[in-house]
Scaffold this motif. Sequence first.
Motif, PDB file in Angstrom:
ATOM      1  N   LEU A   1       7.942  57.827-112.503  1.00  0.00           N
ATOM      2  CA  LEU A   1       8.151  56.485-111.931  1.00  0.00           C
ATOM      3  C   LEU A   1       6.818  55.810-111.666  1.00  0.00           C
ATOM      4  CD1 LEU A   1      11.018  56.645-109.281  1.00  0.00           C
ATOM      5  CD2 LEU A   1      11.113  55.807-111.622  1.00  0.00           C
ATOM      6  N   ASP A   2       5.862  56.601-111.136  1.00  0.00           N
ATOM      7  CA  ASP A   2       4.551  56.032-110.838  1.00  0.00           C
ATOM      8  C   ASP A   2       3.845  55.551-112.103  1.00  0.00           C
ATOM      9  OD1 ASP A   2       4.953  56.475-108.204  1.00  0.00           O
ATOM     10  OD2 ASP A   2       3.780  58.317-108.082  1.00  0.00           O
ATOM     11  N   ALA A   3       4.206  56.168-113.236  1.00  0.00           N
ATOM     12  CA  ALA A   3       3.556  55.797-114.491  1.00  0.00           C
ATOM     13  C   ALA A   3       4.064  54.471-115.054  1.00  0.00           C
ATOM     14  CB  ALA A   3       3.755  56.906-115.531  1.00  0.00           C
ATOM     15  N   ILE A   4       5.126  53.939-114.457  1.00  0.00           N
ATOM     16  CA  ILE A   4       5.619  52.640-114.934  1.00  0.00           C
ATOM     17  C   ILE A   4       4.633  51.570-114.478  1.00  0.00           C
ATOM     18  CG2 ILE A   4       7.501  50.957-114.830  1.00  0.00           C
ATOM     19  CD1 ILE A   4       9.375  53.302-114.123  1.00  0.00           C
ATOM     20  N   GLY A   5       4.027  50.905-115.439  1.00  0.00           N
ATOM     21  CA  GLY A   5       2.943  49.969-115.119  1.00  0.00           C
ATOM     22  C   GLY A   5       3.441  48.564-114.879  1.00  0.00           C
ATOM     23  N   PRO A   6       2.525  47.711-114.393  1.00  0.00           N
ATOM     24  CA  PRO A   6       2.915  46.327-114.091  1.00  0.00           C
ATOM     25  C   PRO A   6       3.340  45.540-115.338  1.00  0.00           C
ATOM     26  CG  PRO A   6       0.544  46.637-113.825  1.00  0.00           C
ATOM     27  CD  PRO A   6       1.126  47.984-114.067  1.00  0.00           C
ATOM     28  N   ARG A   7       2.899  46.018-116.509  1.00  0.00           N
ATOM     29  CA  ARG A   7       3.266  45.245-117.697  1.00  0.00           C
ATOM     30  C   ARG A   7       4.480  45.811-118.424  1.00  0.00           C
ATOM     31  NH1 ARG A   7      -2.511  44.135-120.178  1.00  0.00           N
ATOM     32  NH2 ARG A   7      -2.809  45.936-118.867  1.00  0.00           N
ATOM     33  N   ASP A   8       5.033  46.931-117.872  1.00  0.00           N
ATOM     34  CA  ASP A   8       6.222  47.505-118.505  1.00  0.00           C
ATOM     35  C   ASP A   8       7.460  46.663-118.220  1.00  0.00           C
ATOM     36  OD1 ASP A   8       5.127  49.745-119.784  1.00  0.00           O
ATOM     37  OD2 ASP A   8       4.940  50.779-117.851  1.00  0.00           O
ATOM     38  N   GLU A   9       8.440  46.846-119.079  1.00  0.00           N
ATOM     39  CA  GLU A   9       9.714  46.144-118.917  1.00  0.00           C
ATOM     40  C   GLU A   9      10.703  47.110-118.275  1.00  0.00           C
ATOM     41  OE1 GLU A   9      10.751  42.974-120.365  1.00  0.00           O
ATOM     42  OE2 GLU A   9       8.573  42.678-120.338  1.00  0.00           O
ATOM     43  N   PRO A  10      11.678  46.603-117.547  1.00  0.00           N
ATOM     44  CA  PRO A  10      12.731  47.509-117.064  1.00  0.00           C
ATOM     45  C   PRO A  10      13.481  48.102-118.251  1.00  0.00           C
ATOM     46  CG  PRO A  10      13.318  45.210-116.630  1.00  0.00           C
ATOM     47  CD  PRO A  10      11.917  45.208-117.149  1.00  0.00           C
ATOM     48  N   VAL A  11      14.001  49.348-118.110  1.00  0.00           N
ATOM     49  CA  VAL A  11      14.714  49.946-119.261  1.00  0.00           C
ATOM     50  C   VAL A  11      16.022  49.233-119.534  1.00  0.00           C
ATOM     51  CG1 VAL A  11      13.772  52.279-119.285  1.00  0.00           C
ATOM     52  CG2 VAL A  11      15.684  51.776-117.796  1.00  0.00           C
ATOM     53  N   HIS A  12      16.546  48.585-118.508  1.00  0.00           N
ATOM     54  CA  HIS A  12      17.776  47.846-118.742  1.00  0.00           C
ATOM     55  C   HIS A  12      17.908  46.724-117.721  1.00  0.00           C
ATOM     56  CE1 HIS A  12      21.808  47.044-120.142  1.00  0.00           C
ATOM     57  NE2 HIS A  12      22.301  47.165-118.925  1.00  0.00           N
TER      58      HIS A  12
END
Length: 527
Positions: free
Chosen positions: A322-333
Amino acid sequence: MPLARDAIRQLAEARGGCTRPVQLRRTDITTGQVDQVLVPCGATLEHTCRSCADRARSLRAQQCREGWHLEDEPDSGPPVPDETQESWLTLRAEAQVRRDHALAQREDTTGLDELIGELDDHITDSGIRGCLTPSGSGDHDRRPARRSRSTRRRQDTPDLPKRPMTARTTGRVFGAPDGRRYRPSMFLTLTCDSYGKVGPDGTPADPGRYDYQRAARDALHFAALFDRLIQNLRRYLGYDLQYFAAIEPQKRLAPHVHLAIRGTVSRTDLRQVIAATYHQVWWPPTGTVRFDSDHLPVWHEATGRYLDPATGELLPTWDEALDAIGPRDEPVHVARFGPKFDAQGVLGGSRDSARCIGYLTKYLTKQLAGCHTPDTDAQAAHVDRLVDALRYEPCSPGCANWLRYGVQPDNPRPGMRPGQCKGKAHRREHLGYAGRRVLVSRKWSGKTLADHRGDRKAWLIAMLDLPAADPGQYTWERVTPADHDHMPPGRRLLHVLTDRARWQAALTQARRRAQDTDDLPATGRAA
Ligand SMILES: [Zn+2]
Ligand SMILES: [Zn+2]
């Protein structure tokens, strides 16, 4: 020739008797007299026990009826937990018992402590204030402080105007020219978006182009989306909107929700709120399959985690992923409702109101998949394809399917296998929706289901002129098959059948008497 036991069961069922009664031994503490009492099983699904399920459904109908058109604020006595809160509290209680047991056995409680922390978060999120086991009381001191993660609740705020909130739960009053006053309520039906064109039988015109993945994900996150809709509606309308909602599948197998709400909303407002409502799922990415078929992560006993069998490297934990989800990532859904909805105004006590309540409670005694049993090969194939799509979709942070995407599930255990998660959502009978079928807001009728059940019982006791029992008069024990006084199922059914016949005769007689003397108790219906 009918088999004796089947015949008795059918008769008991036809008279509204429970077909799976539980045997209790009741002892009068003053006289010492022992009686055998058969208590209804209380099932809510008709394939378990039709009579109990029918009673449960009519209790829900009563709850719906009593709350829908309330004119005064429900009694605001000490607030009782609503059903969402109750379910979190129950899970929390179980976790505490498991933890205390583990502690007594000198086992490691880290996993359970984390689980408890997470359940406490859910309890707080569901609107309960305060802490169950405050630090300082001993136990919780050793729990590692939970890091607050920015990704966990990162939901973009919807583009909606906000009104100042008032605590009121009842809708507006409208005056008619003749001086009469109306407080209309509403019946709404909201559906998911389209996943591809479907025919009148609910099956896709082109299965190859039907978006089963999005259908599966929308079903998995439907409950969260519904929560968000209610939050947005309350913010937008500026009052504590109350609802009684039932979730069931459409013919195309996508969940939809029928809801009775107190008060009215214009179609324009509703369209605006629905369009602005979405739920973002901030989970680790599932775009790449890292482990499949025979090449699966293996359990590492010493760390209590899974590792990559080829490299020996531990997979990232749920928190790390979860921590690896960055500010530029999109939600998976991103789950949304479809643009089509149905809304009608309903007046209390009208024929429309009764019809809508029938509609809201119609399918409650069936499992989700049982609401539309497939009749044709095309329909059966449609179910199969949806269940296939659900197989490898993670259903929750603790889902075994995370291993497939190279992430430790939350609270990992040995023996987890992608594609074989035991979560309800993956099962054919649930079609991806694992939540509760009826969702009722806390200030709907101002009563719990147990209160409504008590109302009926009181009505029946008044109707039959029975002496009110003193709850402290008896002790109760569950009779087990090993006990000398245990009654086998066939014998229980005979008792149920006789009891029902006796009750019904007494009730008919009481009704006749009441008609003669006009002193029919006003509330409730026959149990
Ligand atoms: Zn039953
Ligand atoms: Zn799962």
